[in-house]
Design an enzyme around this catalytic site. Sequence first.
Site, PDB file in Angstrom:
ATOM      1  N   ASP A  82       0.827  -1.214   0.000  1.00  0.00           N
ATOM      2  CA  ASP A  82       0.000   0.000   0.000  1.00  0.00           C
ATOM      3  C   ASP A  82       0.860   1.262   0.000  1.00  0.00           C
ATOM      4  O   ASP A  82       2.022   1.242   0.401  1.00  0.00           O
ATOM      5  CB  ASP A  82      -0.935   0.016   1.216  1.00  0.00           C
ATOM      6  CG  ASP A  82      -0.199   0.098   2.553  1.00  0.00           C
ATOM      7  OD1 ASP A  82       0.812  -0.615   2.712  1.00  0.00           O
ATOM      8  OD2 ASP A  82      -0.632   0.865   3.423  1.00  0.00           O
ATOM      9  N   GLU A 177       0.093  -1.330   5.611  1.00  0.00           N
ATOM     10  CA  GLU A 177       1.168  -0.950   6.538  1.00  0.00           C
ATOM     11  C   GLU A 177       1.088   0.529   6.894  1.00  0.00           C
ATOM     12  O   GLU A 177       1.329   0.915   8.040  1.00  0.00           O
ATOM     13  CB  GLU A 177       2.534  -1.266   5.894  1.00  0.00           C
ATOM     14  CG  GLU A 177       3.726  -1.125   6.842  1.00  0.00           C
ATOM     15  CD  GLU A 177       4.409   0.250   6.823  1.00  0.00           C
ATOM     16  OE1 GLU A 177       5.356   0.444   7.608  1.00  0.00           O
ATOM     17  OE2 GLU A 177       3.982   1.134   6.039  1.00  0.00           O
TER      18      GLU A 177
END
Length: 411
Positions: A82, A177
């Site tokens: 991400d 994350e």
Amino acid sequence: MATSVTDRFLRYVVIDTQSDAKSSTQPSTEKQKNLGRLVVEELLEIGISDAHLDEHGYVYATIPSNTAKNNVPVICFCAHMDTAPDFSGTNVKPQVVRNYQGADIPLPGDPSQIIRVVENQVLKDLIGNDIITSDGTTLLGADDKAGIAEIVAATEFLINNPDIKHGTIRILFTTDEEIGRGVNKVDLKKLGADFGYTMDGETAGTIEDETFSADAVEITIKGVAIHPGFAYGKMENAIRIAGAVIARLPKDMAPETTKGRDGFIHPTGVSGVMEKATLSFIIRDFTEDGLKSKEALLEKITKEVMEGYPGSSYTFTVKEQYRNMKVVLDRHPEIVDYAVEAIRRAGMTPVRGSIRGGTDGSRLSFMGLPCANIFAGGHAFHSPLEFVSSQDMEKAAKTIVELAKLWEERA
């Protein structure tokens, strides 16, 4: 190796994988799985037969051991798919500045965005390199698609060079994350690794064995609401109370006024109406004591402000986010020692560092997978001025290969 790392990276960054803290699903955005599917496809093409995407968007894969030694620890290499919600990651248009010659880099999509040497001294070390940037209208996504490209490139290199002996290597690519949920659903039993490395750092040659410890604090203030025309001596406006708390925060304890090993109290959100207001904070420090003393200070400020509003009340909620991984890593010094040696063998001068932030490795360390953080080569993360050098990504891939060799040699 450089072309393959760069080619992969350029393929990955155009896929929008921004995570969303407001979403309660895992992954928080379905689009993160688009990158996961592509990476699985690439790993299968390389010859990694068990590469797959699970329902939470995680990619798991194994490079099988090719050594006669059966006592080599299983090492995991990890990166996150991400990108940060801080700045748009939609429609990324990467540009490559070949054979960079040391000048400021203007970004073509937004003339006001210029990567300036005076603000990014590391550029002086990158003369002659190929520098990849966004067009200035989005972030680039080197955090952490550089890490993914490096791990996949190193995997391909190890598969194509079976004479390089190594133990079993596990690959883990995570989602979310950037919003602190990167390893919430990781199956450590399935992963089956002894130690790990996140490829999520910055400058080439850096190995980090220490992160902030982190908590979140939420303060909810309940005021006294009444028609403003009849409010004299009765109204206690929750918005004003919240403003008074923020006004009393110490100026020298903010992210913008601290560096090195100093922690901070950082307001990240405020919302409210006259009768109720909510304040959100993140608290950061390298030590547990520092964290607790900052939380105590914040509560003291809140209490003192509330004394002026006898009809109002508040709640103060602390939520643990992650802890300094050094506590765990100090019990396994070889994890960092081998990384230092691998960086040296890959042709760099190793630099030990501390992260003013966290990584998946912080959480994994406390879940039972001790994990240090190795450079991925990117700079100016979470901003349109983000950049990475092709050559630094190549060095990171080389470091992974050297680490695989070292763990086998020393078993």
